[in-house]
Design a protein around this motif. Structure first.
Motif, mmCIF file in Angstrom:
data_model
loop_
_atom_site.group_PDB
_atom_site.id
_atom_site.type_symbol
_atom_site.label_atom_id
_atom_site.label_comp_id
_atom_site.label_asym_id
_atom_site.label_seq_id
_atom_site.Cartn_x
_atom_site.Cartn_y
_atom_site.Cartn_z
ATOM 1 N N THR A 1 4.313 -2.889 28.644
ATOM 2 C CA THR A 1 5.393 -2.513 27.718
ATOM 3 C C THR A 1 6.757 -2.786 28.351
ATOM 4 O OG1 THR A 1 3.925 -0.693 27.070
ATOM 5 C CG2 THR A 1 6.124 -0.706 26.102
ATOM 6 N N GLU A 2 6.844 -2.576 29.647
ATOM 7 C CA GLU A 2 8.125 -2.792 30.327
ATOM 8 C C GLU A 2 8.573 -4.247 30.261
ATOM 9 O OE1 GLU A 2 7.345 -0.645 34.178
ATOM 10 O OE2 GLU A 2 9.295 0.214 33.675
ATOM 11 N N THR A 3 7.626 -5.173 30.069
ATOM 12 C CA THR A 3 8.021 -6.583 29.953
ATOM 13 C C THR A 3 8.819 -6.834 28.677
ATOM 14 O OG1 THR A 3 6.008 -7.263 28.772
ATOM 15 C CG2 THR A 3 5.931 -7.346 31.183
ATOM 16 N N LEU A 4 8.837 -5.850 27.776
ATOM 17 C CA LEU A 4 9.598 -5.996 26.530
ATOM 18 C C LEU A 4 11.023 -5.471 26.679
ATOM 19 C CD1 LEU A 4 6.691 -4.925 24.199
ATOM 20 C CD2 LEU A 4 7.837 -7.142 24.099
ATOM 21 N N GLY A 5 11.371 -5.075 27.896
ATOM 22 C CA GLY A 5 12.750 -4.674 28.146
ATOM 23 C C GLY A 5 13.015 -3.185 28.001
ATOM 24 N N VAL A 6 11.980 -2.364 28.155
ATOM 25 C CA VAL A 6 12.195 -0.912 28.163
ATOM 26 C C VAL A 6 11.729 -0.390 29.522
ATOM 27 C CG1 VAL A 6 12.013 -0.463 25.697
ATOM 28 C CG2 VAL A 6 9.940 -0.626 27.065
ATOM 29 N N SER A 7 12.221 0.780 29.919
ATOM 30 C CA SER A 7 11.804 1.309 31.209
ATOM 31 C C SER A 7 10.735 2.377 31.016
ATOM 32 C CB SER A 7 12.998 1.886 31.974
ATOM 33 O OG SER A 7 13.179 3.241 31.632
ATOM 34 N N ARG A 8 9.826 2.424 31.969
ATOM 35 C CA ARG A 8 8.741 3.397 31.883
ATOM 36 C C ARG A 8 9.303 4.813 31.864
ATOM 37 N NH1 ARG A 8 4.390 3.519 36.601
ATOM 38 N NH2 ARG A 8 5.834 4.992 37.539
ATOM 39 N N ASP A 9 10.362 5.024 32.636
ATOM 40 C CA ASP A 9 10.929 6.375 32.679
ATOM 41 C C ASP A 9 11.407 6.828 31.301
ATOM 42 O OD1 ASP A 9 10.935 7.185 35.628
ATOM 43 O OD2 ASP A 9 11.720 5.155 35.662
ATOM 44 N N ASP A 10 11.987 5.901 30.539
ATOM 45 C CA ASP A 10 12.444 6.251 29.194
ATOM 46 C C ASP A 10 11.256 6.530 28.270
ATOM 47 O OD1 ASP A 10 15.046 6.023 29.950
ATOM 48 O OD2 ASP A 10 15.303 3.982 29.204
ATOM 49 N N LYS B 1 9.630 -13.547 28.080
ATOM 50 C CA LYS B 1 10.991 -14.063 27.945
ATOM 51 C C LYS B 1 11.175 -14.927 26.699
ATOM 52 C CE LYS B 1 13.082 -14.088 32.415
ATOM 53 N NZ LYS B 1 13.719 -15.060 33.333
ATOM 54 N N ASP B 2 10.100 -15.144 25.948
ATOM 55 C CA ASP B 2 10.207 -15.951 24.725
ATOM 56 C C ASP B 2 11.038 -15.226 23.683
ATOM 57 O OD1 ASP B 2 8.488 -17.633 26.013
ATOM 58 O OD2 ASP B 2 6.733 -17.162 24.771
ATOM 59 N N TRP B 3 11.659 -16.012 22.800
ATOM 60 C CA TRP B 3 12.362 -15.379 21.687
ATOM 61 C C TRP B 3 11.329 -14.728 20.764
ATOM 62 C CZ3 TRP B 3 12.328 -15.334 16.401
ATOM 63 C CH2 TRP B 3 13.381 -14.612 15.802
ATOM 64 N N MET B 4 11.646 -13.539 20.276
ATOM 65 C CA MET B 4 10.764 -12.878 19.300
ATOM 66 C C MET B 4 11.624 -12.083 18.318
ATOM 67 S SD MET B 4 9.123 -9.941 21.793
ATOM 68 C CE MET B 4 8.954 -10.945 23.268
ATOM 69 N N PRO B 5 11.150 -11.911 17.079
ATOM 70 C CA PRO B 5 11.924 -11.116 16.114
ATOM 71 C C PRO B 5 12.074 -9.683 16.629
ATOM 72 C CG PRO B 5 10.080 -12.232 15.036
ATOM 73 C CD PRO B 5 9.889 -12.392 16.505
ATOM 74 N N SER B 6 13.178 -9.052 16.302
ATOM 75 C CA SER B 6 13.391 -7.693 16.820
ATOM 76 C C SER B 6 12.317 -6.743 16.286
ATOM 77 C CB SER B 6 14.785 -7.194 16.474
ATOM 78 O OG SER B 6 15.000 -7.310 15.092
ATOM 79 N N GLY B 7 11.823 -6.989 15.086
ATOM 80 C CA GLY B 7 10.765 -6.145 14.527
ATOM 81 C C GLY B 7 9.463 -6.268 15.312
ATOM 82 N N TYR B 8 9.168 -7.476 15.769
ATOM 83 C CA TYR B 8 7.961 -7.718 16.572
ATOM 84 C C TYR B 8 8.059 -6.926 17.880
ATOM 85 C CZ TYR B 8 4.477 -10.560 19.183
ATOM 86 O OH TYR B 8 3.413 -10.994 19.931
ATOM 87 N N ARG B 9 9.228 -7.042 18.512
ATOM 88 C CA ARG B 9 9.442 -6.321 19.771
ATOM 89 C C ARG B 9 9.314 -4.813 19.550
ATOM 90 N NH1 ARG B 9 12.109 -8.107 24.342
ATOM 91 N NH2 ARG B 9 12.955 -9.866 23.197
ATOM 92 N N LYS B 10 9.955 -4.325 18.494
ATOM 93 C CA LYS B 10 9.953 -2.891 18.213
ATOM 94 C C LYS B 10 8.542 -2.372 17.931
ATOM 95 C CE LYS B 10 14.105 -2.081 16.095
ATOM 96 N NZ LYS B 10 14.843 -1.994 14.831
ATOM 97 N N THR B 11 7.819 -3.131 17.120
ATOM 98 C CA THR B 11 6.447 -2.729 16.774
ATOM 99 C C THR B 11 5.586 -2.651 18.032
ATOM 100 O OG1 THR B 11 6.654 -3.787 14.625
ATOM 101 C CG2 THR B 11 4.417 -3.332 15.385
ATOM 102 N N LEU B 12 5.735 -3.657 18.887
ATOM 103 C CA LEU B 12 4.942 -3.663 20.111
ATOM 104 C C LEU B 12 5.306 -2.506 21.025
ATOM 105 C CD1 LEU B 12 4.717 -7.419 21.133
ATOM 106 C CD2 LEU B 12 2.800 -5.904 20.648
ATOM 107 N N ILE B 13 6.599 -2.273 21.190
ATOM 108 C CA ILE B 13 7.018 -1.181 22.080
ATOM 109 C C ILE B 13 6.440 0.137 21.581
ATOM 110 C CG2 ILE B 13 8.995 0.198 22.884
ATOM 111 C CD1 ILE B 13 10.616 -2.411 22.955
ATOM 112 N N ARG B 14 6.497 0.338 20.258
ATOM 113 C CA ARG B 14 5.991 1.583 19.699
ATOM 114 C C ARG B 14 4.477 1.693 19.881
ATOM 115 N NH1 ARG B 14 8.194 1.149 14.839
ATOM 116 N NH2 ARG B 14 6.296 0.126 14.157
#
Lengths: 329, 95
Positions: A103-112, A40-53
């Motif tokens: 990965t889902e903790t970053l706000g994406v769903s496993r199904d997606d 739930k911490d603030w993070m740069p959108s690039g950090y989030r995106k890189t991690l999700i990928r």
């Protein structure tokens, strides 16, 4: 496992207006202080995106990684080997689920995420697009592929994103058994008949180079490494990890009495490292593009399993809803 | 969310009696019974636990990191809550 830096072709996206210089600086200060970042911490959108990928590619690799080995479960030579292989493949499913969960903790769903894998949009490690032709391949995968994975994943245990780091700690604990059971298979083959030893050598010949490719492109061509290093998602560069892997693995091959399929492989007394030949990067990129020996088969198999399991998932859901409605009534 | 999606549960496991349950991760399941089964398969393959709790992720009420300062910083200047704040002569024993 398997974070090959497959994100080479990523387009530079427009800067997020929420990423103000103050916020970015405060975030980097936390990272530099070795603080872990939590969901739930603030993070740069690039950090989030890189991690999700990276994390979803990693999870997909675990899932697709079950296929080459699953191929041998029904043909394992003994009951002991079958039980071990079943447990190992089950572990890989578990690793996939740990990482999807993180990965889902970053706000994406496993199904997606799974949908992206099944459509071919998401990548997974190149290594699983090679076929497992003989039983020696199962030994080689445990020894080399899981060995390379351990090398890759140990630094990820210190990754700046808390849920990913915690998942990696569990994965690494389990991975050690995978490598040891593989090496044990190789030992047995190499101490066996001449034909068994030939089988072991043949498997090593086919898997050695693809295993080296698991560490991803050379640092010279890896564009995203610098930012990932600054964010402490990545701790050690691709080439450094690859070198460490070569250094520990060559003596293991010598112990088996096997020869690495590399004429240029030589121990450098001055540096204390092995120097090795040029990797065929053309092959690497072809496999990533989908033109490896098994790319199509792997995706077809995953899609078929997903489609054939749909009624089970729906039935479970319908049953749960019915039970809940009954309870409410 | 389509019909086939399963909700998310958080998993807490007691490693052995005498310890409290600790958060292990999450899993998807169609219902509570399946959530327990999946948690068992996913998180206790190597004797990691003797007891499992699962709870729907949406049922957890969490503090917001944005409130961290107002929630937790007031404790920082109350050093008199710690025993080391008090100077007791060395001659006094058992304290």
């Amino acid at each position: 496992m398997y974070t090959q830096g497959l994100d080479q072709k990523q387009k530079k996206s427009a800067a997020d207006p929420a990423d103000t210089p103050e916020r970015l600086a405060a975030f980097q200060a936390r990272i530099d202080a070795e603080e872990k970042i939590e969901p739930k911490d603030w993070m740069p959108s690039g950090y989030r995106k890189t991690l999700i990928r990276q994390m979803s590619q990693h999870a997909h690799s675990e899932i697709v990684g079950m296929l080459p080995e699953g191929n041998w479960i029904t043909r394992a030579p003994t009951l002991r080997r079958k039980a071990i292989l079943l447990a190992k493949v089950q572990d890989e499913a578990g690793h996939g689920l740990y990482i999807y969960g993180a990965t889902e903790t970053l706000g994406v769903s496993r199904d997606d995420l799974v949908a992206d894998l099944l459509s071919g949009k998401a990548k997974y490690s190149s290594i699983f697009n090679y076929p497992t032709i003989t039983w020696a391949d199962i030994g080689t995968i445990g020894w080399l592929v899981d060995g390379a994975a351990i090398m890759n994943q140990i630094p990820l245990c210190r990754c700046s994103y808390g849920p990913y780091a915690r998942a990696m700690v569990r994965v690494c604990k389990e991975e050690s058994f995978h490598q040891r059971q593989g090496y044990e298979i190789m030992l047995e083959l190499c101490r066996g008949t001449a034909e068994q030893k030939r089988m072991a050598q043949d498997a090593l010949d086919r898997w050695w180079w693809p295993s080296l490719m698991m560490f991803g492109p050379s640092d010279k061509t890896s564009e995203h490494s610098a930012q990932s290093m600054a964010w402490k998602i990545k701790r050690i560069s691709n080439d450094e990890l690859r070198q460490k892997f070569v250094d520990v693995t060559v003596p293991q091959a010598e112990y088996l009495g096997l020869k690495m399929p590399d004429e240029d492989l030589v121990f450098d007394q001055k540096t204390g490292h092995y120097r090795f030949g040029e990797i065929d990067w053309q092959e690497f990129w072809e496999v990533l593009k989908g033109n490896g020996k098994c790319n199509r088969e792997r995706l077809e198999t995953r899609n078929r399993a997903h489609d054939e399991g749909r009624w089970v998932r729906q039935a479970a859901r319908a049953y749960a809803e019915k039970q809940a409605a009954r309870k409410a009534a | 969310m389509s019909k086939q999606d399963w909700p998310l549960y958080e998993v807490f496991i007691r490693a052995r009696s005498g310890l409290s349950h600790r958060h292990f991760g999450s899993i998807h399941a169609a219902d509570e019974a399946m959530a327990l089964d999946h948690a068992r398969d996913l998180y206790t393959r190597r004797n990691e636990g003797v007891s499992i709790w699962v709870v729907r992720s949406t049922e957890i009420i969490a503090s917001d990191p944005a409130d961290s300062a107002s929630l937790f910083e007031p404790a920082a200047d109350k050093i008199y809550r710690h025993p080391t704040f008090y100077k007791i002569p060395d001659d006094v024993e058992n304290m």
